[in-house]
Motif scaffolding. Sequence first.
Motif, PDB file in Angstrom:
ATOM      1  N   VAL A  44       0.779  -1.283  -0.058  1.00 32.14           N
ATOM      2  CA  VAL A  44       0.039   0.005   0.084  1.00 32.14           C
ATOM      3  C   VAL A  44       0.863   1.268   0.126  1.00 32.14           C
ATOM      4  O   VAL A  44       1.775   1.486   0.915  1.00 32.14           O
ATOM      5  CB  VAL A  44      -1.041  -0.155   1.211  1.00 32.14           C
ATOM      6  CG1 VAL A  44      -1.812   1.100   1.240  1.00 32.14           C
ATOM      7  CG2 VAL A  44      -1.905  -1.199   1.161  1.00 32.14           C
ATOM      8  N   ARG A  45       0.650   2.122  -1.062  1.00 29.38           N
ATOM      9  CA  ARG A  45       1.467   3.297  -1.199  1.00 29.38           C
ATOM     10  C   ARG A  45       0.687   4.614  -0.648  1.00 29.38           C
ATOM     11  O   ARG A  45      -0.409   4.646  -0.559  1.00 29.38           O
ATOM     12  CB  ARG A  45       1.870   3.439  -2.615  1.00 29.38           C
ATOM     13  CG  ARG A  45       2.473   2.302  -3.088  1.00 29.38           C
ATOM     14  CD  ARG A  45       3.059   2.719  -4.687  1.00 29.38           C
ATOM     15  NE  ARG A  45       1.856   3.012  -5.296  1.00 29.38           N
ATOM     16  CZ  ARG A  45       1.445   2.408  -6.212  1.00 29.38           C
ATOM     17  NH1 ARG A  45       1.664   1.110  -6.581  1.00 29.38           N
ATOM     18  NH2 ARG A  45       0.318   2.674  -6.991  1.00 29.38           N
ATOM     19  N   MET A  46       1.527   5.364  -0.256  1.00 25.03           N
ATOM     20  CA  MET A  46       1.009   6.930   0.039  1.00 25.03           C
ATOM     21  C   MET A  46       1.147   7.829  -1.267  1.00 25.03           C
ATOM     22  O   MET A  46       2.258   7.847  -1.671  1.00 25.03           O
ATOM     23  CB  MET A  46       1.743   7.403   1.327  1.00 25.03           C
ATOM     24  CG  MET A  46       1.332   6.533   2.543  1.00 25.03           C
ATOM     25  SD  MET A  46      -0.239   6.572   3.140  1.00 25.03           S
ATOM     26  CE  MET A  46      -0.459   8.420   3.876  1.00 25.03           C
ATOM     27  N   LEU A  47       0.069   8.591  -1.589  1.00 24.69           N
ATOM     28  CA  LEU A  47       0.418   9.576  -2.392  1.00 24.69           C
ATOM     29  C   LEU A  47       1.319  10.931  -1.951  1.00 24.69           C
ATOM     30  O   LEU A  47       1.362  10.839  -0.630  1.00 24.69           O
ATOM     31  CB  LEU A  47      -1.057  10.257  -3.047  1.00 24.69           C
ATOM     32  CG  LEU A  47      -1.831   9.154  -3.548  1.00 24.69           C
ATOM     33  CD1 LEU A  47      -3.411   9.527  -3.872  1.00 24.69           C
ATOM     34  CD2 LEU A  47      -1.243   8.606  -4.972  1.00 24.69           C
ATOM     35  N   PRO A  48       1.850  11.640  -2.806  1.00 27.34           N
ATOM     36  CA  PRO A  48       2.497  12.811  -2.137  1.00 27.34           C
ATOM     37  C   PRO A  48       1.699  13.952  -1.281  1.00 27.34           C
ATOM     38  O   PRO A  48       2.229  14.290  -0.401  1.00 27.34           O
ATOM     39  CB  PRO A  48       2.827  13.756  -3.554  1.00 27.34           C
ATOM     40  CG  PRO A  48       2.832  12.803  -4.636  1.00 27.34           C
ATOM     41  CD  PRO A  48       1.650  11.684  -4.191  1.00 27.34           C
ATOM     42  N   ASN A  49       0.353  13.647  -1.415  1.00 27.31           N
ATOM     43  CA  ASN A  49      -0.508  14.431  -0.564  1.00 27.31           C
ATOM     44  C   ASN A  49      -0.860  13.781   0.963  1.00 27.31           C
ATOM     45  O   ASN A  49      -1.735  14.274   1.456  1.00 27.31           O
ATOM     46  CB  ASN A  49      -1.880  14.998  -1.249  1.00 27.31           C
ATOM     47  CG  ASN A  49      -2.393  13.767  -1.734  1.00 27.31           C
ATOM     48  OD1 ASN A  49      -2.225  12.671  -1.305  1.00 27.31           O
ATOM     49  ND2 ASN A  49      -3.674  14.224  -2.223  1.00 27.31           N
ATOM     50  N   ARG A  50      -0.028  12.681   1.222  1.00 26.81           N
ATOM     51  CA  ARG A  50      -0.233  11.966   2.158  1.00 26.81           C
ATOM     52  C   ARG A  50      -1.500  10.919   2.265  1.00 26.81           C
ATOM     53  O   ARG A  50      -1.991  10.521   3.242  1.00 26.81           O
ATOM     54  CB  ARG A  50       0.000  12.586   3.558  1.00 26.81           C
ATOM     55  CG  ARG A  50       1.241  13.600   3.667  1.00 26.81           C
ATOM     56  CD  ARG A  50       2.373  12.556   3.636  1.00 26.81           C
ATOM     57  NE  ARG A  50       2.235  11.765   5.047  1.00 26.81           N
ATOM     58  CZ  ARG A  50       2.935  10.456   5.392  1.00 26.81           C
ATOM     59  NH1 ARG A  50       3.331  10.033   4.162  1.00 26.81           N
ATOM     60  NH2 ARG A  50       2.629   9.991   6.426  1.00 26.81           N
ATOM     61  N   ARG A  51      -2.391  10.925   1.188  1.00 24.64           N
ATOM     62  CA  ARG A  51      -3.409  10.146   1.266  1.00 24.64           C
ATOM     63  C   ARG A  51      -3.025   8.849   0.743  1.00 24.64           C
ATOM     64  O   ARG A  51      -1.893   8.541  -0.226  1.00 24.64           O
ATOM     65  CB  ARG A  51      -4.584  10.768   0.145  1.00 24.64           C
ATOM     66  CG  ARG A  51      -5.179  11.987   0.831  1.00 24.64           C
ATOM     67  CD  ARG A  51      -6.106  12.583  -0.022  1.00 24.64           C
ATOM     68  NE  ARG A  51      -7.469  11.930   0.235  1.00 24.64           N
ATOM     69  CZ  ARG A  51      -8.385  12.445  -0.359  1.00 24.64           C
ATOM     70  NH1 ARG A  51      -8.252  13.577  -1.359  1.00 24.64           N
ATOM     71  NH2 ARG A  51      -9.396  11.882  -0.117  1.00 24.64           N
ATOM     72  N   ILE A  52      -3.787   7.909   0.860  1.00 26.00           N
ATOM     73  CA  ILE A  52      -3.433   6.385   0.479  1.00 26.00           C
ATOM     74  C   ILE A  52      -3.974   6.271  -1.124  1.00 26.00           C
ATOM     75  O   ILE A  52      -4.837   6.645  -1.382  1.00 26.00           O
ATOM     76  CB  ILE A  52      -4.592   5.180   1.191  1.00 26.00           C
ATOM     77  CG1 ILE A  52      -3.906   5.336   2.810  1.00 26.00           C
ATOM     78  CG2 ILE A  52      -4.245   3.980   0.756  1.00 26.00           C
ATOM     79  CD1 ILE A  52      -4.942   4.756   3.649  1.00 26.00           C
ATOM     80  N   ASP A  53      -3.091   5.602  -1.712  1.00 26.98           N
ATOM     81  CA  ASP A  53      -3.406   5.362  -3.066  1.00 26.98           C
ATOM     82  C   ASP A  53      -4.396   3.958  -3.272  1.00 26.98           C
ATOM     83  O   ASP A  53      -3.657   2.864  -3.035  1.00 26.98           O
ATOM     84  CB  ASP A  53      -1.943   5.023  -3.732  1.00 26.98           C
ATOM     85  CG  ASP A  53      -2.077   5.169  -5.360  1.00 26.98           C
ATOM     86  OD1 ASP A  53      -3.281   5.019  -5.826  1.00 26.98           O
ATOM     87  OD2 ASP A  53      -0.866   4.499  -6.030  1.00 26.98           O
ATOM     88  N   PHE A  54      -5.396   4.317  -3.529  1.00 27.53           N
ATOM     89  CA  PHE A  54      -6.152   3.110  -3.419  1.00 27.53           C
ATOM     90  C   PHE A  54      -5.777   2.138  -4.734  1.00 27.53           C
ATOM     91  O   PHE A  54      -6.491   0.933  -4.604  1.00 27.53           O
ATOM     92  CB  PHE A  54      -7.610   3.710  -3.664  1.00 27.53           C
ATOM     93  CG  PHE A  54      -8.163   4.157  -2.126  1.00 27.53           C
ATOM     94  CD1 PHE A  54      -8.085   3.377  -1.190  1.00 27.53           C
ATOM     95  CD2 PHE A  54      -9.095   5.202  -2.264  1.00 27.53           C
ATOM     96  CE1 PHE A  54      -8.475   3.878   0.092  1.00 27.53           C
ATOM     97  CE2 PHE A  54      -9.555   5.887  -0.853  1.00 27.53           C
ATOM     98  CZ  PHE A  54      -9.273   5.182   0.293  1.00 27.53           C
ATOM     99  N   LEU A  55      -5.199   2.554  -5.916  1.00 26.43           N
ATOM    100  CA  LEU A  55      -5.149   1.602  -6.597  1.00 26.43           C
ATOM    101  C   LEU A  55      -3.955   0.517  -5.958  1.00 26.43           C
ATOM    102  O   LEU A  55      -3.604  -0.686  -6.705  1.00 26.43           O
ATOM    103  CB  LEU A  55      -4.184   2.483  -7.776  1.00 26.43           C
ATOM    104  CG  LEU A  55      -5.099   3.230  -8.703  1.00 26.43           C
ATOM    105  CD1 LEU A  55      -4.628   4.318  -9.855  1.00 26.43           C
ATOM    106  CD2 LEU A  55      -6.464   2.598  -9.135  1.00 26.43           C
ATOM    107  N   SER A  56      -3.176   0.910  -5.023  1.00 21.62           N
ATOM    108  CA  SER A  56      -2.447  -0.149  -4.622  1.00 21.62           C
ATOM    109  C   SER A  56      -2.986  -0.931  -3.320  1.00 21.62           C
ATOM    110  O   SER A  56      -2.163  -1.948  -2.990  1.00 21.62           O
ATOM    111  CB  SER A  56      -1.063   0.641  -3.968  1.00 21.62           C
ATOM    112  OG  SER A  56      -1.317   1.444  -2.942  1.00 21.62           O
ATOM    113  N   VAL A  57      -4.117  -0.885  -3.136  1.00 22.02           N
ATOM    114  CA  VAL A  57      -4.631  -1.531  -2.350  1.00 22.02           C
ATOM    115  C   VAL A  57      -5.438  -2.777  -2.762  1.00 22.02           C
ATOM    116  O   VAL A  57      -6.521  -2.719  -3.668  1.00 22.02           O
ATOM    117  CB  VAL A  57      -5.956  -0.688  -1.428  1.00 22.02           C
ATOM    118  CG1 VAL A  57      -6.565  -1.714  -0.417  1.00 22.02           C
ATOM    119  CG2 VAL A  57      -5.215   0.370  -0.642  1.00 22.02           C
ATOM    120  N   ASP A  58      -5.038  -3.887  -2.503  1.00 21.90           N
ATOM    121  CA  ASP A  58      -5.602  -5.087  -2.744  1.00 21.90           C
ATOM    122  C   ASP A  58      -6.682  -5.844  -2.008  1.00 21.90           C
ATOM    123  O   ASP A  58      -6.871  -5.254  -0.992  1.00 21.90           O
ATOM    124  CB  ASP A  58      -4.458  -6.241  -3.332  1.00 21.90           C
ATOM    125  CG  ASP A  58      -3.680  -6.830  -2.194  1.00 21.90           C
ATOM    126  OD1 ASP A  58      -3.956  -6.339  -1.047  1.00 21.90           O
ATOM    127  OD2 ASP A  58      -2.777  -7.693  -2.111  1.00 21.90           O
TER     128      ASP A  58
END
Length: 77
Positions: A44-58
């Motif tokens: 699970v990755r974090m975006l630059p704005n500190r939000r969770i990148d939902f594309l990385s959530v399986d």
Amino acid sequence: MKSMVTPETRQEFVRNFHLAAEQLRNGKIVFASGMKSVDSLRKVRMLPNRRIDFLSVDEMARLHVNMTANFQLEEEE
């Protein structure tokens, strides 16, 4: 047996991730070696704005954080 409460908003979903992360940091959740949940959560990755990148959530990560949040709710009752 009660059914699992699933998040209805992005805010609730992110809250579940933060609850799971906090429990991992505090040692309340420990995984056996080789568990797929650990690999899924690490991806699970974090975006630059500190939000969770939902594309990385399986699916495994999603199920784990929702399950963790439901256990937390049961403890509070």
